[in-house]
Design a protein around this motif. Structure first.
Motif, mmCIF file in Angstrom:
data_model
loop_
_atom_site.group_PDB
_atom_site.id
_atom_site.type_symbol
_atom_site.label_atom_id
_atom_site.label_comp_id
_atom_site.label_asym_id
_atom_site.label_seq_id
_atom_site.Cartn_x
_atom_site.Cartn_y
_atom_site.Cartn_z
ATOM 1 N N HIS A 1 11.497 6.783 2.259
ATOM 2 C CA HIS A 1 10.658 5.354 2.520
ATOM 3 C C HIS A 1 11.970 4.583 3.283
ATOM 4 C CE1 HIS A 1 7.460 6.253 -0.759
ATOM 5 N NE2 HIS A 1 7.354 6.946 0.352
ATOM 6 N N SER A 2 11.302 3.714 4.069
ATOM 7 C CA SER A 2 12.430 2.590 4.720
ATOM 8 C C SER A 2 12.319 1.608 3.748
ATOM 9 C CB SER A 2 11.663 2.133 6.111
ATOM 10 O OG SER A 2 10.236 1.442 5.788
ATOM 11 N N THR A 3 13.360 0.727 4.001
ATOM 12 C CA THR A 3 13.519 -0.714 3.336
ATOM 13 C C THR A 3 12.342 -1.657 3.403
ATOM 14 O OG1 THR A 3 15.699 -0.423 3.728
ATOM 15 C CG2 THR A 3 14.878 -2.776 3.128
ATOM 16 N N LEU A 4 11.639 -1.521 4.739
ATOM 17 C CA LEU A 4 10.594 -2.218 4.474
ATOM 18 C C LEU A 4 9.167 -1.677 3.409
ATOM 19 C CD1 LEU A 4 8.693 -4.520 6.050
ATOM 20 C CD2 LEU A 4 8.284 -2.742 7.845
ATOM 21 N N ARG B 1 9.638 0.095 0.978
ATOM 22 C CA ARG B 1 9.899 -0.072 -0.591
ATOM 23 C C ARG B 1 9.728 -1.934 -0.976
ATOM 24 N NH1 ARG B 1 15.756 3.176 -1.152
ATOM 25 N NH2 ARG B 1 14.938 5.189 -0.392
ATOM 26 N N ARG B 2 10.152 -2.477 -0.008
ATOM 27 C CA ARG B 2 9.736 -4.066 -0.458
ATOM 28 C C ARG B 2 8.447 -4.191 -0.341
ATOM 29 N NH1 ARG B 2 14.350 -7.039 3.642
ATOM 30 N NH2 ARG B 2 16.227 -6.482 2.186
ATOM 31 N N ALA B 3 7.661 -3.666 0.719
ATOM 32 C CA ALA B 3 6.188 -3.927 0.664
ATOM 33 C C ALA B 3 5.332 -3.240 -0.529
ATOM 34 C CB ALA B 3 5.413 -3.115 1.934
ATOM 35 N N ALA B 4 5.917 -2.165 -1.155
ATOM 36 C CA ALA B 4 5.528 -1.603 -2.449
ATOM 37 C C ALA B 4 5.723 -2.379 -3.528
ATOM 38 C CB ALA B 4 5.790 -0.270 -2.510
ATOM 39 N N ALA B 5 7.039 -2.956 -3.508
ATOM 40 C CA ALA B 5 7.214 -3.662 -4.911
ATOM 41 C C ALA B 5 6.579 -5.259 -4.747
ATOM 42 C CB ALA B 5 8.784 -4.147 -4.737
ATOM 43 N N THR B 6 6.185 -5.651 -3.501
ATOM 44 C CA THR B 6 5.430 -6.992 -3.278
ATOM 45 C C THR B 6 4.204 -6.539 -3.807
ATOM 46 O OG1 THR B 6 6.790 -7.813 -1.735
ATOM 47 C CG2 THR B 6 4.836 -8.818 -1.688
ATOM 48 N N ALA B 7 3.508 -5.535 -3.402
ATOM 49 C CA ALA B 7 2.066 -5.098 -3.694
ATOM 50 C C ALA B 7 1.898 -4.965 -5.213
ATOM 51 C CB ALA B 7 1.737 -3.794 -3.082
ATOM 52 N N HIS B 8 2.746 -4.383 -5.931
ATOM 53 C CA HIS B 8 2.968 -4.025 -7.353
ATOM 54 C C HIS B 8 2.783 -5.571 -8.158
ATOM 55 C CE1 HIS B 8 3.963 0.352 -6.776
ATOM 56 N NE2 HIS B 8 3.120 0.119 -7.533
ATOM 57 N N ALA C 1 -1.292 5.257 -0.182
ATOM 58 C CA ALA C 1 -0.733 6.480 -1.139
ATOM 59 C C ALA C 1 -1.243 7.468 -0.124
ATOM 60 C CB ALA C 1 -1.455 6.378 -2.473
ATOM 61 N N LEU C 2 -2.387 7.640 0.383
ATOM 62 C CA LEU C 2 -3.216 8.592 1.031
ATOM 63 C C LEU C 2 -2.383 8.852 2.509
ATOM 64 C CD1 LEU C 2 -6.784 7.994 0.680
ATOM 65 C CD2 LEU C 2 -5.431 9.789 -0.324
ATOM 66 N N LYS C 3 -1.918 7.883 2.951
ATOM 67 C CA LYS C 3 -1.019 7.761 4.204
ATOM 68 C C LYS C 3 0.365 8.601 3.906
ATOM 69 C CE LYS C 3 2.260 5.673 6.837
ATOM 70 N NZ LYS C 3 3.725 5.443 6.406
ATOM 71 N N HIS C 4 0.737 8.233 2.741
ATOM 72 C CA HIS C 4 2.038 9.034 2.487
ATOM 73 C C HIS C 4 1.688 10.555 2.289
ATOM 74 C CE1 HIS C 4 5.063 5.704 2.474
ATOM 75 N NE2 HIS C 4 4.365 4.923 1.628
ATOM 76 N N HIS C 5 0.636 10.899 1.658
ATOM 77 C CA HIS C 5 0.508 12.122 1.208
ATOM 78 C C HIS C 5 -0.017 13.020 2.482
ATOM 79 C CE1 HIS C 5 -0.549 15.108 -1.412
ATOM 80 N NE2 HIS C 5 -1.810 15.460 -0.951
ATOM 81 N N VAL C 6 -1.001 12.399 3.376
ATOM 82 C CA VAL C 6 -1.479 13.035 4.625
ATOM 83 C C VAL C 6 -0.387 13.135 5.713
ATOM 84 C CG1 VAL C 6 -3.527 13.397 5.881
ATOM 85 C CG2 VAL C 6 -3.761 12.804 3.545
ATOM 86 N N ILE C 7 0.077 11.979 5.970
ATOM 87 C CA ILE C 7 0.465 11.825 7.533
ATOM 88 C C ILE C 7 2.220 11.907 7.253
ATOM 89 C CG2 ILE C 7 1.170 10.212 9.191
ATOM 90 C CD1 ILE C 7 -1.719 8.808 8.767
ATOM 91 N N ASP C 8 2.628 11.182 6.082
ATOM 92 C CA ASP C 8 4.074 11.140 5.917
ATOM 93 C C ASP C 8 4.513 12.440 5.185
ATOM 94 O OD1 ASP C 8 4.556 8.913 7.189
ATOM 95 O OD2 ASP C 8 4.376 7.789 5.244
#
Length: 199
Positions: A82-85, A87-94, A163-170
């Motif tokens: 995961h990139s820094t962006l 990780r920050r986006a995930a933290a902000t979303a939570h 989450a699906l993007k991370h699973h299917v694409i990444d």
């Protein structure tokens, strides 16, 4: 599956609370949209709002427990890819998800207690009306509750798509971790073997 989190995956309690909250939020949203269309002569006119309020109170308790467990116990380390962006986006979303959850529940409480009556929770206990009789309380809180609920479900939908993007694409172990799977045992989560030491 372990009860607590590990460095690589979430534990049984975190996974259970996560999906319980997610399913309950979607269910309450659907129930709320349906029940406001009921008329006085519908069989569910009184029982549907009572269920909505009671489950909302129980959801508050579960979310508080989940937040307490989240801050108290260890959390899996970020996925290395995961990139820094990201990780920050995930933290902000939570943070936004938790803020919206509590805001939705607070506005729902203000609707329910506008007339000064406590919120009955399935006949087991009651939540007292600490705030009531404010000018236009039910109407204003009702509009805020709707808009916040739409925002919450929309953000949760984006969270699920990510989450699906991370699973299917990444093809990384992000989704597997929240399903209680050990990424170390999965091909997409398996670490590359260390290179042999020079002799």
């Amino acid at each position: 599956m372990r009860l607590s989190n590990t460095q690589d995956s979430y534990g049984l309690l975190a996974v259970t609370l996560h999906w319980l909250v997610a399913i309950t939020v979607v269910g309450l949203f659907a129930l709320g949209l349906w029940m406001v269309e009921l008329t006085y002569y519908d069989d569910w006119y009184r029982s549907a709002p009572a269920i909505h309020k009671a489950v909302g109170v129980l959801l508050f308790i579960v979310v508080a427990l989940r937040l307490g467990w989240r801050t108290r116990g260890p959390r899996p380390a970020p996925v290395a890819s995961h990139s820094t962006l990201e990780r920050r986006a995930a933290a902000t979303a939570h943070v936004l998800l938790y803020a919206l959850l509590f805001a939705v529940m607070l506005s729902g409480y203000l609707i329910s207690t506008a007339d000064g009556r406590p919120v009955d929770v399935l006949g087991v206990f009651q939540v007292p009306a600490l705030i009531s009789d404010l000018p236009g309380q039910a109407d204003i809180a009702g509009k805020v509750h709707l808009y916040l609920a739409i925002s919450l479900v929309s953000l949760a939908g984006l969270h699920a798509l990510a989450a699906l993007k991370h699973h299917v694409i990444d093809r990384d172990p992000t989704l597997l971790r929240m399903l209680g799977r050990d990424p170390a045992r999965s091909p997409r989560g398996r670490r590359a073997p260390a290179p042999p030491l020079d002799s």
